[in-house]
Scaffold this motif. Sequence first.
Motif, PDB file in Angstrom:
ATOM      1  N   GLY A   1     -33.668 -78.252 -42.346  1.00  0.00           N
ATOM      2  CA  GLY A   1     -35.022 -77.833 -41.972  1.00  0.00           C
ATOM      3  C   GLY A   1     -35.398 -76.518 -42.650  1.00  0.00           C
ATOM      4  N   LYS A   2     -36.711 -76.264 -42.710  1.00  0.00           N
ATOM      5  CA  LYS A   2     -37.174 -75.031 -43.358  1.00  0.00           C
ATOM      6  C   LYS A   2     -36.877 -73.799 -42.516  1.00  0.00           C
ATOM      7  CE  LYS A   2     -41.460 -76.432 -43.992  1.00  0.00           C
ATOM      8  NZ  LYS A   2     -41.428 -77.901 -43.906  1.00  0.00           N
ATOM      9  N   ARG A   3     -36.643 -74.020 -41.208  1.00  0.00           N
ATOM     10  CA  ARG A   3     -36.344 -72.912 -40.283  1.00  0.00           C
ATOM     11  C   ARG A   3     -37.503 -71.924 -40.210  1.00  0.00           C
ATOM     12  NH1 ARG A   3     -32.538 -76.182 -38.434  1.00  0.00           N
ATOM     13  NH2 ARG A   3     -30.705 -76.352 -39.757  1.00  0.00           N
ATOM     14  N   LEU A   4     -38.715 -72.475 -40.088  1.00  0.00           N
ATOM     15  CA  LEU A   4     -39.901 -71.631 -40.017  1.00  0.00           C
ATOM     16  C   LEU A   4     -39.925 -70.782 -38.751  1.00  0.00           C
ATOM     17  CD1 LEU A   4     -42.717 -70.856 -41.111  1.00  0.00           C
ATOM     18  CD2 LEU A   4     -43.641 -72.760 -39.751  1.00  0.00           C
ATOM     19  N   ARG A   5     -39.564 -71.401 -37.616  1.00  0.00           N
ATOM     20  CA  ARG A   5     -39.591 -70.642 -36.357  1.00  0.00           C
ATOM     21  C   ARG A   5     -38.581 -69.492 -36.385  1.00  0.00           C
ATOM     22  NH1 ARG A   5     -40.661 -75.503 -36.270  1.00  0.00           N
ATOM     23  NH2 ARG A   5     -42.464 -76.437 -35.198  1.00  0.00           N
ATOM     24  N   PRO A   6     -37.341 -69.743 -36.826  1.00  0.00           N
ATOM     25  CA  PRO A   6     -36.407 -68.612 -36.967  1.00  0.00           C
ATOM     26  C   PRO A   6     -36.942 -67.524 -37.898  1.00  0.00           C
ATOM     27  CG  PRO A   6     -35.205 -70.673 -37.059  1.00  0.00           C
ATOM     28  CD  PRO A   6     -36.665 -71.032 -37.046  1.00  0.00           C
ATOM     29  N   PHE A   7     -37.575 -67.930 -38.981  1.00  0.00           N
ATOM     30  CA  PHE A   7     -38.155 -66.942 -39.900  1.00  0.00           C
ATOM     31  C   PHE A   7     -39.162 -66.054 -39.156  1.00  0.00           C
ATOM     32  CE2 PHE A   7     -41.509 -65.544 -42.763  1.00  0.00           C
ATOM     33  CZ  PHE A   7     -40.794 -64.993 -43.803  1.00  0.00           C
ATOM     34  N   LEU A   8     -40.002 -66.684 -38.354  1.00  0.00           N
ATOM     35  CA  LEU A   8     -41.015 -65.917 -37.617  1.00  0.00           C
ATOM     36  C   LEU A   8     -40.369 -64.945 -36.635  1.00  0.00           C
ATOM     37  CD1 LEU A   8     -43.604 -68.790 -36.994  1.00  0.00           C
ATOM     38  CD2 LEU A   8     -43.846 -66.864 -38.593  1.00  0.00           C
ATOM     39  N   VAL A   9     -39.299 -65.375 -35.972  1.00  0.00           N
ATOM     40  CA  VAL A   9     -38.593 -64.469 -35.058  1.00  0.00           C
ATOM     41  C   VAL A   9     -38.052 -63.278 -35.840  1.00  0.00           C
ATOM     42  CG1 VAL A   9     -36.573 -64.179 -33.553  1.00  0.00           C
ATOM     43  CG2 VAL A   9     -37.903 -66.312 -33.461  1.00  0.00           C
ATOM     44  N   MET A  10     -37.382 -63.564 -36.935  1.00  0.00           N
ATOM     45  CA  MET A  10     -36.698 -62.483 -37.660  1.00  0.00           C
ATOM     46  C   MET A  10     -37.689 -61.535 -38.329  1.00  0.00           C
ATOM     47  SD  MET A  10     -33.203 -64.238 -39.105  1.00  0.00           S
ATOM     48  CE  MET A  10     -33.772 -65.895 -39.432  1.00  0.00           C
ATOM     49  N   GLU A  11     -38.772 -62.077 -38.878  1.00  0.00           N
ATOM     50  CA  GLU A  11     -39.759 -61.202 -39.519  1.00  0.00           C
ATOM     51  C   GLU A  11     -40.547 -60.397 -38.486  1.00  0.00           C
ATOM     52  OE1 GLU A  11     -40.271 -60.186 -42.575  1.00  0.00           O
ATOM     53  OE2 GLU A  11     -38.559 -61.404 -43.210  1.00  0.00           O
ATOM     54  N   SER A  12     -40.856 -61.015 -37.360  1.00  0.00           N
ATOM     55  CA  SER A  12     -41.554 -60.267 -36.297  1.00  0.00           C
ATOM     56  C   SER A  12     -40.669 -59.139 -35.795  1.00  0.00           C
ATOM     57  CB  SER A  12     -41.915 -61.193 -35.135  1.00  0.00           C
ATOM     58  OG  SER A  12     -42.775 -62.208 -35.567  1.00  0.00           O
ATOM     59  N   ALA A  13     -39.379 -59.418 -35.668  1.00  0.00           N
ATOM     60  CA  ALA A  13     -38.448 -58.384 -35.212  1.00  0.00           C
ATOM     61  C   ALA A  13     -38.351 -57.268 -36.246  1.00  0.00           C
ATOM     62  CB  ALA A  13     -37.078 -58.993 -34.936  1.00  0.00           C
ATOM     63  N   ALA A  14     -38.308 -57.661 -37.515  1.00  0.00           N
ATOM     64  CA  ALA A  14     -38.177 -56.670 -38.592  1.00  0.00           C
ATOM     65  C   ALA A  14     -39.392 -55.750 -38.645  1.00  0.00           C
ATOM     66  CB  ALA A  14     -37.990 -57.377 -39.939  1.00  0.00           C
ATOM     67  N   LEU A  15     -40.542 -56.279 -38.250  1.00  0.00           N
ATOM     68  CA  LEU A  15     -41.777 -55.489 -38.225  1.00  0.00           C
ATOM     69  C   LEU A  15     -41.603 -54.240 -37.362  1.00  0.00           C
ATOM     70  CD1 LEU A  15     -44.611 -56.020 -39.396  1.00  0.00           C
ATOM     71  CD2 LEU A  15     -45.222 -57.081 -37.219  1.00  0.00           C
TER      72      LEU A  15
ATOM     73  N   ALA B   1     -41.242 -58.831 -30.923  1.00  0.00           N
ATOM     74  CA  ALA B   1     -41.656 -57.638 -30.184  1.00  0.00           C
ATOM     75  C   ALA B   1     -40.776 -57.410 -28.956  1.00  0.00           C
ATOM     76  CB  ALA B   1     -43.128 -57.758 -29.782  1.00  0.00           C
ATOM     77  N   ILE B   2     -40.365 -58.505 -28.300  1.00  0.00           N
ATOM     78  CA  ILE B   2     -39.491 -58.360 -27.118  1.00  0.00           C
ATOM     79  C   ILE B   2     -38.120 -57.837 -27.550  1.00  0.00           C
ATOM     80  CG2 ILE B   2     -38.475 -59.506 -25.108  1.00  0.00           C
ATOM     81  CD1 ILE B   2     -40.591 -61.678 -25.320  1.00  0.00           C
ATOM     82  N   ILE B   3     -37.581 -58.407 -28.622  1.00  0.00           N
ATOM     83  CA  ILE B   3     -36.267 -57.974 -29.128  1.00  0.00           C
ATOM     84  C   ILE B   3     -36.282 -56.470 -29.427  1.00  0.00           C
ATOM     85  CG2 ILE B   3     -34.660 -58.180 -31.091  1.00  0.00           C
ATOM     86  CD1 ILE B   3     -35.641 -61.175 -31.250  1.00  0.00           C
ATOM     87  N   ALA B   4     -37.395 -56.024 -29.997  1.00  0.00           N
ATOM     88  CA  ALA B   4     -37.504 -54.616 -30.386  1.00  0.00           C
ATOM     89  C   ALA B   4     -37.842 -53.709 -29.206  1.00  0.00           C
ATOM     90  CB  ALA B   4     -38.559 -54.471 -31.475  1.00  0.00           C
TER      91      ALA B   4
ATOM     92  N   ASP C   1     -48.263 -52.723 -45.014  1.00  0.00           N
ATOM     93  CA  ASP C   1     -47.493 -53.522 -45.968  1.00  0.00           C
ATOM     94  C   ASP C   1     -46.276 -54.203 -45.340  1.00  0.00           C
ATOM     95  OD1 ASP C   1     -49.216 -52.843 -47.916  1.00  0.00           O
ATOM     96  OD2 ASP C   1     -47.906 -51.375 -48.914  1.00  0.00           O
ATOM     97  N   ARG C   2     -45.756 -53.619 -44.272  1.00  0.00           N
ATOM     98  CA  ARG C   2     -44.559 -54.195 -43.665  1.00  0.00           C
ATOM     99  C   ARG C   2     -44.808 -55.624 -43.166  1.00  0.00           C
ATOM    100  NH1 ARG C   2     -42.876 -51.350 -39.003  1.00  0.00           N
ATOM    101  NH2 ARG C   2     -44.996 -50.536 -38.979  1.00  0.00           N
ATOM    102  N   ALA C   3     -46.091 -55.967 -42.964  1.00  0.00           N
ATOM    103  CA  ALA C   3     -46.409 -57.300 -42.446  1.00  0.00           C
ATOM    104  C   ALA C   3     -46.688 -58.306 -43.564  1.00  0.00           C
ATOM    105  CB  ALA C   3     -47.608 -57.211 -41.499  1.00  0.00           C
ATOM    106  N   ALA C   4     -46.426 -57.910 -44.818  1.00  0.00           N
ATOM    107  CA  ALA C   4     -46.812 -58.776 -45.958  1.00  0.00           C
ATOM    108  C   ALA C   4     -46.200 -60.173 -45.861  1.00  0.00           C
ATOM    109  CB  ALA C   4     -46.416 -58.104 -47.273  1.00  0.00           C
ATOM    110  N   LEU C   5     -44.903 -60.233 -45.520  1.00  0.00           N
ATOM    111  CA  LEU C   5     -44.247 -61.551 -45.472  1.00  0.00           C
ATOM    112  C   LEU C   5     -44.771 -62.406 -44.324  1.00  0.00           C
ATOM    113  CD1 LEU C   5     -40.518 -60.681 -46.336  1.00  0.00           C
ATOM    114  CD2 LEU C   5     -42.127 -61.995 -47.729  1.00  0.00           C
ATOM    115  N   LEU C   6     -45.034 -61.766 -43.192  1.00  0.00           N
ATOM    116  CA  LEU C   6     -45.581 -62.519 -42.059  1.00  0.00           C
ATOM    117  C   LEU C   6     -46.979 -63.043 -42.386  1.00  0.00           C
ATOM    118  CD1 LEU C   6     -44.719 -60.676 -38.706  1.00  0.00           C
ATOM    119  CD2 LEU C   6     -44.035 -62.979 -39.408  1.00  0.00           C
ATOM    120  N   LYS C   7     -47.771 -62.221 -43.068  1.00  0.00           N
ATOM    121  CA  LYS C   7     -49.106 -62.678 -43.477  1.00  0.00           C
ATOM    122  C   LYS C   7     -48.983 -63.867 -44.414  1.00  0.00           C
ATOM    123  CE  LYS C   7     -51.851 -58.422 -43.024  1.00  0.00           C
ATOM    124  NZ  LYS C   7     -52.600 -57.377 -43.764  1.00  0.00           N
ATOM    125  N   GLU C   8     -48.034 -63.770 -45.332  1.00  0.00           N
ATOM    126  CA  GLU C   8     -47.836 -64.870 -46.284  1.00  0.00           C
ATOM    127  C   GLU C   8     -47.371 -66.125 -45.543  1.00  0.00           C
ATOM    128  OE1 GLU C   8     -48.467 -66.543 -49.695  1.00  0.00           O
ATOM    129  OE2 GLU C   8     -48.833 -64.406 -49.401  1.00  0.00           O
TER     130      GLU C   8
END
Lengths: 305, 305
Positions: free
Chosen positions: A55-69, A204-207, A288-295
Amino acid sequence: MTNDDEMAFEMALIRRAAAVEVLLRRLLDDRPLSGEIARPDRLMAAMRHGVLNGGKRLRPFLVMESAALFSADGEAALRVAAALECVHCYSLIHDDLPAMDDDDLRRGQPTVHKAFDEATAILAGDALLTLAFDIVASEATVLPAERRAALVLALARAAGAGGMVGGQKLDLEAEQTPPDEAGIITLQAMKTGALIRFACEAGAIIAGAPAEDRERLAEFGSAIGLAFQLADDLLDLTADAGQMGKATGKDAAAGKGTLVALHGANWAHSQLHGLVGQAHALLDPYGDRAALLKEAATFVATRNS
Amino acid sequence: MTNDDEMAFEMALIRRAAAVEVLLRRLLDDRPLSGEIARPDRLMAAMRHGVLNGGKRLRPFLVMESAALFSADGEAALRVAAALECVHCYSLIHDDLPAMDDDDLRRGQPTVHKAFDEATAILAGDALLTLAFDIVASEATVLPAERRAALVLALARAAGAGGMVGGQKLDLEAEQTPPDEAGIITLQAMKTGALIRFACEAGAIIAGAPAEDRERLAEFGSAIGLAFQLADDLLDLTADAGQMGKATGKDAAAGKGTLVALHGANWAHSQLHGLVGQAHALLDPYGDRAALLKEAATFVATRNS
């Protein structure tokens, strides 16, 4: 968005997916953990079949990028991401069952009940859902207990009777009685929207981010959840089975209403444009930190598979 | 144990069950909670059908009495008890499915897939399992987050691939390949033992009792879990369907080995006697306060339905 942004996103998606894959493989190991008695090997094999499927693992990507934000702990985010993928994969295993959508193929491979049997598929789904809460609650998810409990609660709300599972029930009922527009919107917000919303909110919760950020990320998740579903409905109308790796045109054949069927493809494209704009605007405060999430929002709206 | 103890236990069991019943009814309400979008009414009706079925609520009783042993918060114990009952009832709904044990009756009533349909039964089970973690993790379970997270984790371990669900998988495999004695013991410790062990251990976790007490209560749970299964196997051999409210003699018909089949009824009665003694001895340090829990062990070993 430039071509460079798009490429950066695709590279990041692949990199995040690889990390999740490694962790999922470890979590789905045959060796029992403390408190477990034994892990039956055919059950574990069925769980791996349902999860380790490229799978593309889109949901995990969203978790990790949101956390990285919010500069959250990466290991904790990875574990929550893996847990969410377990929930997503369990839902696919159960959705594919003969009593539900009755699908034989998923990503070009036999579905779990085809590769194993129905009983094993039911149990593998049950075990994956249970494992997801195990992963989040464990001390190995290096977060204060307050956040682990909050994540368990938010995940349960997103996945349960008032979220994903409820949406699946509404979807089955839609085959008998086509819902009106409001009904379709509710169904989709539950069936596919709730987990995507959770994925973004989870960062956001993780952070331990302020409530305002948590709400902003959840809204971002809702917007791209809507976009995801619209893009899916468009694809269901136009793509062939080879492109999707699964049967297509099934929704129309089953008489299920979609917003695309109701308003047409042009309307859908214009809606998608609006949703992407809305999603991007929600992330503007993060620069700019949100660039990947925007993409990611752009990707979700324009994907062709 | 005197007749008075037995009566005190039966009264307490009924009183605890009534309290759990009220809470379960509230938790299975149609009104969505915060974070939920909507609760489809047919799904909620199926969940209620599977849960509000007049069960004895033995597992909730064990949670509440174990918690009371350490003077834990009663409201928190009640919520954890209700959550555990949701897990128990979800497992019955899925076990009864045509692809699994294929049972039409449960406590004299149509099983969920008979009263509704297979898809709804699968989803109702999924939603109940999810709800269980929602209940435990919620702040409404008035415990420090550390204990809520520990309870989520222990429940997930007891219910997942290395516990109850894994045991159900082994049980299905036992129909094809009868397990040896060690295999039967593992199967039963997982399928029925793990949740009963959790029920007793949970009281100590809720109370934040020392690890030594937690381990002692878990051992007590293991002993009565074994006794529960032996008594069940004895009943399966001897009781008629009217007494059990479900089909009996099915295990033997399915070719499943049980310890009773292997060693005979006399051996089983002697084992039960030993297990009750062992369970009582484990609770001796708690003196009179453990009287009802001790009586529960006797009840589990000698019940006739």
